[in-house]
Design an enzyme around this catalytic site. Sequence first.
Site, PDB file in Angstrom:
ATOM      1  N   ASP A  13      -3.697 -16.298  18.053  1.00  0.00           N
ATOM      2  CA  ASP A  13      -4.633 -16.478  16.957  1.00  0.00           C
ATOM      3  C   ASP A  13      -5.648 -17.706  17.631  1.00  0.00           C
ATOM      4  O   ASP A  13      -6.990 -17.648  17.412  1.00  0.00           O
ATOM      5  CB  ASP A  13      -3.997 -17.119  15.837  1.00  0.00           C
ATOM      6  CG  ASP A  13      -5.020 -17.340  14.660  1.00  0.00           C
ATOM      7  OD1 ASP A  13      -6.167 -17.501  14.704  1.00  0.00           O
ATOM      8  OD2 ASP A  13      -4.310 -17.550  13.494  1.00  0.00           O
ATOM      9  N   HIS A 206      -4.176 -22.437   7.421  1.00  0.00           N
ATOM     10  CA  HIS A 206      -5.243 -23.074   8.023  1.00  0.00           C
ATOM     11  C   HIS A 206      -5.738 -24.405   7.418  1.00  0.00           C
ATOM     12  O   HIS A 206      -5.534 -24.451   6.247  1.00  0.00           O
ATOM     13  CB  HIS A 206      -6.554 -21.876   8.195  1.00  0.00           C
ATOM     14  CG  HIS A 206      -6.292 -20.916   9.172  1.00  0.00           C
ATOM     15  ND1 HIS A 206      -7.382 -20.507   9.927  1.00  0.00           N
ATOM     16  CD2 HIS A 206      -5.281 -20.061   9.494  1.00  0.00           C
ATOM     17  CE1 HIS A 206      -7.071 -19.456  10.662  1.00  0.00           C
ATOM     18  NE2 HIS A 206      -5.837 -19.236  10.605  1.00  0.00           N
ATOM     19  N   CYS A 237      -9.958 -16.830  13.017  1.00  0.00           N
ATOM     20  CA  CYS A 237     -10.159 -15.150  13.359  1.00  0.00           C
ATOM     21  C   CYS A 237     -11.571 -14.889  13.331  1.00  0.00           C
ATOM     22  O   CYS A 237     -12.680 -15.256  12.608  1.00  0.00           O
ATOM     23  CB  CYS A 237      -9.545 -14.666  11.957  1.00  0.00           C
ATOM     24  SG  CYS A 237     -10.089 -12.885  12.181  1.00  0.00           S
ATOM     25  N   ASN A 246      -6.863 -23.474  12.524  1.00  0.00           N
ATOM     26  CA  ASN A 246      -5.453 -23.445  12.374  1.00  0.00           C
ATOM     27  C   ASN A 246      -4.597 -24.739  12.132  1.00  0.00           C
ATOM     28  O   ASN A 246      -5.178 -25.743  12.712  1.00  0.00           O
ATOM     29  CB  ASN A 246      -4.743 -22.721  13.619  1.00  0.00           C
ATOM     30  CG  ASN A 246      -4.801 -21.186  13.472  1.00  0.00           C
ATOM     31  OD1 ASN A 246      -4.503 -20.281  12.633  1.00  0.00           O
ATOM     32  ND2 ASN A 246      -5.478 -20.694  14.712  1.00  0.00           N
TER      33      ASN A 246
HETATM   34  N1  COA Z   1      -5.471  -0.998  22.193  1.00  0.00           N
HETATM   35  C1  COA Z   1      -6.381  -0.498  22.773  1.00  0.00           C
HETATM   36  N2  COA Z   1      -7.123   0.339  22.794  1.00  0.00           N
HETATM   37  C2  COA Z   1      -7.265   0.716  21.285  1.00  0.00           C
HETATM   38  C3  COA Z   1      -6.351   0.574  20.528  1.00  0.00           C
HETATM   39  C4  COA Z   1      -5.457  -0.628  20.769  1.00  0.00           C
HETATM   40  N3  COA Z   1      -4.494  -0.893  19.807  1.00  0.00           N
HETATM   41  N4  COA Z   1      -6.430   1.062  19.470  1.00  0.00           N
HETATM   42  C5  COA Z   1      -7.647   1.985  19.553  1.00  0.00           C
HETATM   43  N5  COA Z   1      -7.887   1.465  20.796  1.00  0.00           N
HETATM   44  C6  COA Z   1      -9.276   2.533  21.520  1.00  0.00           C
HETATM   45  C7  COA Z   1      -9.173   3.792  21.273  1.00  0.00           C
HETATM   46  O1  COA Z   1      -8.384   4.480  22.083  1.00  0.00           O
HETATM   47  C8  COA Z   1     -10.670   4.264  21.312  1.00  0.00           C
HETATM   48  O2  COA Z   1     -11.056   4.056  22.781  1.00  0.00           O
HETATM   49  P1  COA Z   1     -11.993   4.692  23.394  1.00  0.00           P
HETATM   50  O3  COA Z   1     -13.428   4.181  22.807  1.00  0.00           O
HETATM   51  O4  COA Z   1     -11.945   4.581  24.687  1.00  0.00           O
HETATM   52  O5  COA Z   1     -11.906   6.295  23.138  1.00  0.00           O
HETATM   53  C9  COA Z   1     -11.464   2.872  20.779  1.00  0.00           C
HETATM   54  O6  COA Z   1     -10.411   1.814  20.886  1.00  0.00           O
HETATM   55  C10 COA Z   1     -12.044   3.001  19.469  1.00  0.00           C
HETATM   56  O7  COA Z   1     -10.737   3.411  18.682  1.00  0.00           O
HETATM   57  P2  COA Z   1     -11.091   3.768  17.105  1.00  0.00           P
HETATM   58  O8  COA Z   1      -9.498   4.209  16.461  1.00  0.00           O
HETATM   59  O9  COA Z   1     -12.101   4.391  16.913  1.00  0.00           O
HETATM   60  O10 COA Z   1     -10.831   2.024  16.533  1.00  0.00           O
HETATM   61  P3  COA Z   1     -12.189   1.261  16.277  1.00  0.00           P
HETATM   62  O11 COA Z   1     -13.138   1.309  17.142  1.00  0.00           O
HETATM   63  O12 COA Z   1     -12.422   1.300  14.657  1.00  0.00           O
HETATM   64  O13 COA Z   1     -11.305   0.032  16.522  1.00  0.00           O
HETATM   65  C11 COA Z   1      -9.486  -1.141  16.429  1.00  0.00           C
HETATM   66  C12 COA Z   1     -10.070  -0.173  15.679  1.00  0.00           C
HETATM   67  C13 COA Z   1      -8.307  -1.537  15.242  1.00  0.00           C
HETATM   68  C14 COA Z   1      -8.672  -0.645  17.430  1.00  0.00           C
HETATM   69  C15 COA Z   1      -9.918  -2.414  16.644  1.00  0.00           C
HETATM   70  O14 COA Z   1     -11.167  -2.739  15.437  1.00  0.00           O
HETATM   71  C16 COA Z   1      -9.264  -3.784  17.071  1.00  0.00           C
HETATM   72  O15 COA Z   1      -8.528  -3.510  18.077  1.00  0.00           O
HETATM   73  N6  COA Z   1      -9.371  -4.739  16.029  1.00  0.00           N
HETATM   74  C17 COA Z   1      -8.551  -5.985  16.348  1.00  0.00           C
HETATM   75  C18 COA Z   1      -8.847  -7.052  15.458  1.00  0.00           C
HETATM   76  C19 COA Z   1      -7.944  -8.261  15.674  1.00  0.00           C
HETATM   77  O16 COA Z   1      -7.613  -8.437  16.959  1.00  0.00           O
HETATM   78  N7  COA Z   1      -8.007  -8.946  14.747  1.00  0.00           N
HETATM   79  C20 COA Z   1      -7.216 -10.106  14.784  1.00  0.00           C
HETATM   80  C21 COA Z   1      -6.221 -10.228  13.517  1.00  0.00           C
HETATM   81  S1  COA Z   1      -7.039 -11.741  12.709  1.00  0.00           S
HETATM   82 ZN    ZN Z   2      -4.766 -18.436  11.920  1.00  0.00          ZN
END
Ligand code: COA
Ligand code: ZN
Length: 312
Positions: A13, A206, A237, A246
């Site tokens: 985070d 937070h 975030c 945080n």
């Molecule tokens: N790790 C690595 N790659 C991932 C993945 C993961 N957990 N999940 C999906 N992907 C890849 C897919 O394979 C795809 O790859 P490509 O473009 O090479 O084909 C690409 O990411 C897009 O996948 P898709 O399913 O269409 O998802 P998206 O683009 O809508 O993204 C998440 C969805 C969830 C993967 C993305 O939004 C994300 O990682 N968010 C994290 C946010 C975060 O960390 N928030 C913190 C909490 S406060």
């Molecule tokens: Zn936090």
Amino acid sequence: MQQVTINEVGLRDGLQMHRTLVPVEDKLRLAGSLVEAGLRAMEATSFVSPKAVPQMADAAELMAGLPGTEDVEYSVLVPNQKGLARAVAAGAQAVNLVLSATDTMNEKNIGMSLSKTRETCVATVREARAKGLQANAYIAVAFDCPYEGRVEPQVVAELADEMLEAGAGRVIIADTIGAADPVRVRSLFKVLLNRNAPEIFACHFHDTRAFALCNVWESLQAGVTRFDSSVGGLGGCPFSPGASGNLATEDLVLFLHQCGYETGVSLESLLKSVELAKEITGRDLGGRSMAYLNANRAVKTRPAPNGCDDTG
Ligand code: COA
Ligand code: ZN
């Protein structure tokens, strides 16, 4: 004395919104320093899309280098089954899912509606449990959402139940934008504890409005004994406007010790971790108690006048 567990989230985070990529060696130095300070629970990284969060692209490499103290409980954030597969391959033993309480927040964070996120989290928790991992669920924006406003306790309670039924071992109530206050913490736990024991819950506050420790206190009264915090107050975030600040680990440790709780953390060593976090991020970090802690440290390290070693 009652034991409280602090789950350090600075490496995940804390660093995820830091713009400059921090080399994995520096992240590992920070992890080592935090373990040395006595922290025994740590969210180390996240297996998310490297396009969404480039800072976490080194997750597998980081996992391979973490200090191997057996009594440190490391967990990693995964948003979906792909993340789980990567975490398993990297040797993770505990995964954290994040389920925001509103549609818009889920869309902004992981590009899915609330119902799709629920489905994904349930499937990922089940698969993690089937593979022998511990799975925990964060309920993000559990008080206010920056897009949809107030979140009712009933909504949080239903999401918590769904995750527990799927096999989650713990539900972490996350005040992602620091909107909670003790009155609302009390109301939420009143509903949550109708159905589950307090040991099932942890809290992630937070300090945006400087209420985080008041909220910790109210959660302690409800029976919660596990809290997230971040060294030096690092992070927030990137997908949630207003999610700065945080709760700083040093503020939490000082508060808990002064109130008579045990954490196993050495405040003096922890201040070295804060210095290290400042060095590797180039940011001026430190919780609200930093000026007091530094002044106190200066007094302790100053030679005692007239041979007297009582520094008060
Ligand atoms: N790790 C690595 N790659 C991932 C993945 C993961 N957990 N999940 C999906 N992907 C890849 C897919 O394979 C795809 O790859 P490509 O473009 O090479 O084909 C690409 O990411 C897009 O996948 P898709 O399913 O269409 O998802 P998206 O683009 O809508 O993204 C998440 C969805 C969830 C993967 C993305 O939004 C994300 O990682 N968010 C994290 C946010 C975060 O960390 N928030 C913190 C909490 S406060
Ligand atoms: Zn936090």
